[in-house]
Write an enzyme that holds these catalytic residues in place. Sequence first.
Site, PDB file in Angstrom:
ATOM      1  N   HIS A 117       0.880  -0.988  -0.416  1.00 54.45           N
ATOM      2  CA  HIS A 117       0.512  -0.888   0.026  1.00 54.45           C
ATOM      3  C   HIS A 117       0.842   1.608  -0.158  1.00 54.45           C
ATOM      4  CE1 HIS A 117      -2.207  -3.208   2.156  1.00 54.45           C
ATOM      5  NE2 HIS A 117      -3.306  -2.579   1.160  1.00 54.45           N
ATOM      6  N   LYS A 144      -1.342  -8.276  -4.312  1.00 57.52           N
ATOM      7  CA  LYS A 144      -2.219  -6.979  -4.199  1.00 57.52           C
ATOM      8  C   LYS A 144      -1.975  -5.688  -4.143  1.00 57.52           C
ATOM      9  CE  LYS A 144      -5.297  -4.118  -0.866  1.00 57.52           C
ATOM     10  NZ  LYS A 144      -5.758  -4.331   0.027  1.00 57.52           N
TER      11      LYS A 144
END
Length: 222
Positions: A117, A144
């Site tokens: 992230h 991700k």
Amino acid sequence: MICIPVAGRDVREVILKAERASELGDLLEIRADFLRDLRGLEDLYSLREIGKPLILTVRSRYEGGMFEGGEEERIDLILELNEILRPDYVDVEVMSNIAPRVVEEVGGAAKILMSYHDFNRTPEREELEEIVRRARSTGGDFVKIATLVERREDAITIVNLLEKGSDVIPVPMGRLGCVLRSILPFLGVPFTYASLEGGEKFAPGQPSAEVLREIWSLLKRC
């Protein structure tokens, strides 16, 4: 497919929100880092009866989460909840020190979703590709990549990541990221994240599940 994050301060709140989220989501992400009352954790087993795939996440503060303990406490909670929930996926940050242990302890029983992230920018393509390589070499089944998308160049970088393989799941954030997030499933991304209407938004630009399904319905008419 839509993954809806579910968070609550106690087990009862998590279960109630999960039941609501299951009506709109194809997957549920159980954000256990938001729990403040850990009593009755074993009751979370009932989430298996909802019939939707589960992602277990105990996100660290350094990547936008709410877990306040140390890394040993975090791995202990992940392993305890893995036994209770028997999730389909376990999310762990690719840059965290506990990632190898999560793979060792959980891999095989659940798919490992290695996550990264950056709430401030979209790194250059070469940097993101190195993160993908690291995630795979650590043992991730999926990668991700969640970054803030503010410029045309950012959007192009995110789309180009799809060339790295079907295991890469870009999750663009921000206003432009919301637009991009809406179309990525049409480009082969297996799922994306959306919130409950009126519920918590876990990232900037995260659309509600209702809005996202409405957008998809319109796009399918084209």
